[in-house]
Scaffold this motif. Structure first.
Motif, short mmCIF file in Angstrom:
data_model
loop_
_atom_site.label_atom_id
_atom_site.label_comp_id
_atom_site.label_asym_id
_atom_site.label_seq_id
_atom_site.Cartn_x
_atom_site.Cartn_y
_atom_site.Cartn_z
N GLN A 21 0.82 -1.21 0.00
CA GLN A 21 0.00 0.00 0.00
C GLN A 21 0.85 1.26 0.00
O GLN A 21 0.57 2.21 -0.73
CB GLN A 21 -0.94 0.01 1.20
CG GLN A 21 -2.08 -0.95 1.07
CD GLN A 21 -3.02 -0.87 2.25
OE1 GLN A 21 -2.93 0.00 3.10
NE2 GLN A 21 -3.96 -1.81 2.30
N ARG A 22 1.90 1.27 0.80
CA ARG A 22 2.78 2.44 0.84
C ARG A 22 3.49 2.62 -0.50
O ARG A 22 3.62 3.75 -0.99
CB ARG A 22 3.80 2.30 1.96
CG ARG A 22 3.18 2.51 3.32
CD ARG A 22 4.18 2.47 4.41
NE ARG A 22 5.11 3.58 4.24
CZ ARG A 22 6.20 3.74 4.96
NH1 ARG A 22 6.51 2.87 5.90
NH2 ARG A 22 6.99 4.76 4.76
N ARG A 23 3.93 1.53 -1.10
CA ARG A 23 4.61 1.63 -2.40
C ARG A 23 3.65 2.15 -3.46
O ARG A 23 4.01 3.02 -4.26
CB ARG A 23 5.17 0.27 -2.81
CG ARG A 23 5.92 0.35 -4.14
CD ARG A 23 6.61 -0.94 -4.50
NE ARG A 23 7.68 -1.18 -3.54
CZ ARG A 23 7.89 -2.35 -2.95
NH1 ARG A 23 7.13 -3.38 -3.22
NH2 ARG A 23 8.87 -2.49 -2.09
N ARG A 24 2.41 1.64 -3.46
CA ARG A 24 1.43 2.08 -4.45
C ARG A 24 1.18 3.58 -4.33
O ARG A 24 1.20 4.32 -5.32
CB ARG A 24 0.13 1.30 -4.27
CG ARG A 24 -0.84 1.48 -5.41
CD ARG A 24 -2.05 0.55 -5.29
NE ARG A 24 -1.69 -0.77 -4.80
CZ ARG A 24 -2.18 -1.33 -3.70
NH1 ARG A 24 -3.07 -0.72 -2.97
NH2 ARG A 24 -1.79 -2.53 -3.31
N TRP A 25 0.95 4.04 -3.09
CA TRP A 25 0.73 5.47 -2.87
C TRP A 25 1.95 6.28 -3.30
O TRP A 25 1.82 7.33 -3.94
CB TRP A 25 0.42 5.75 -1.40
CG TRP A 25 -1.03 5.71 -1.10
CD1 TRP A 25 -1.77 4.62 -0.75
CD2 TRP A 25 -1.94 6.80 -1.14
NE1 TRP A 25 -3.07 4.98 -0.56
CE2 TRP A 25 -3.20 6.31 -0.80
CE3 TRP A 25 -1.81 8.15 -1.43
CZ2 TRP A 25 -4.32 7.12 -0.73
CZ3 TRP A 25 -2.92 8.96 -1.36
CH2 TRP A 25 -4.17 8.44 -1.03
N SER A 26 3.13 5.82 -2.95
CA SER A 26 4.35 6.55 -3.28
C SER A 26 4.55 6.65 -4.79
O SER A 26 4.89 7.72 -5.30
CB SER A 26 5.56 5.87 -2.64
OG SER A 26 5.46 5.91 -1.25
N VAL A 27 4.34 5.56 -5.49
CA VAL A 27 4.52 5.57 -6.94
C VAL A 27 3.50 6.48 -7.61
O VAL A 27 3.85 7.30 -8.46
CB VAL A 27 4.46 4.13 -7.51
CG1 VAL A 27 4.35 4.14 -9.02
CG2 VAL A 27 5.67 3.33 -7.06
N VAL A 28 2.25 6.36 -7.22
CA VAL A 28 1.20 7.19 -7.84
C VAL A 28 1.45 8.67 -7.58
O VAL A 28 1.38 9.50 -8.50
CB VAL A 28 -0.21 6.77 -7.34
CG1 VAL A 28 -1.26 7.79 -7.71
CG2 VAL A 28 -0.57 5.40 -7.89
N LEU A 29 1.78 9.01 -6.35
CA LEU A 29 2.02 10.42 -6.04
C LEU A 29 3.28 10.95 -6.71
O LEU A 29 3.29 12.07 -7.22
CB LEU A 29 2.09 10.63 -4.53
CG LEU A 29 0.78 10.44 -3.77
CD1 LEU A 29 1.00 10.59 -2.28
CD2 LEU A 29 -0.27 11.41 -4.25
N THR A 30 4.32 10.14 -6.74
CA THR A 30 5.57 10.56 -7.39
C THR A 30 5.34 10.79 -8.88
O THR A 30 5.76 11.83 -9.43
CB THR A 30 6.67 9.51 -7.19
OG1 THR A 30 6.92 9.38 -5.80
CG2 THR A 30 7.95 9.89 -7.91
#
Length: 106
Positions: A21-30
């Motif tokens: 979940q953290r990776r998904r959020w990080s990738v989308v926001l980045t």
């Protein structure tokens, strides 16, 4: 924290969920921030006349200035969304993981 506790946390299914979940959020926001920022840079580089369009007759405000301020506001909003997500979902998963580690990995 002991090495045994660390291993139990890393082996727990909630840990994989938290990381995903953290990776998904990080990738989308980045990607969102980079896409918007570099889109603005490309717009300035290849269509500078668009940035010079005045917003309203006799207005000092141009589309370029409005876009830049809008991007800053959007970046603040995206940051607030991530912080909200981190303070609710990610912290809850962290607490559940620590509780599971204290209980012996169940």
């Amino acid at each position: 924290m002991s090495a045994d506790t660390t291993r139990r946390i890393q082996a727990h299914p909630l840990f994989a969920t938290l990381v995903a979940q953290r990776r998904r959020w990080s990738v989308v926001l980045t990607l969102s921030v980079m896409g918007l920022f570099y889109g603005l840079v490309l717009l300035v580089a290849f269509e500078p006349s668009v940035m010079a369009v005045r917003l309203g007759e006799g207005s000092m405000l141009t589309l370029g200035v409005a876009l830049i301020f809008s991007l800053f506001a959007l970046f603040w909003l995206l940051t607030a969304l991530y912080v909200r997500q981190a303070n609710t979902r990610f912290d809850a998963l962290n607490r559940a993981l620590l509780d599971a580690a204290r209980d012996g990995g169940r």
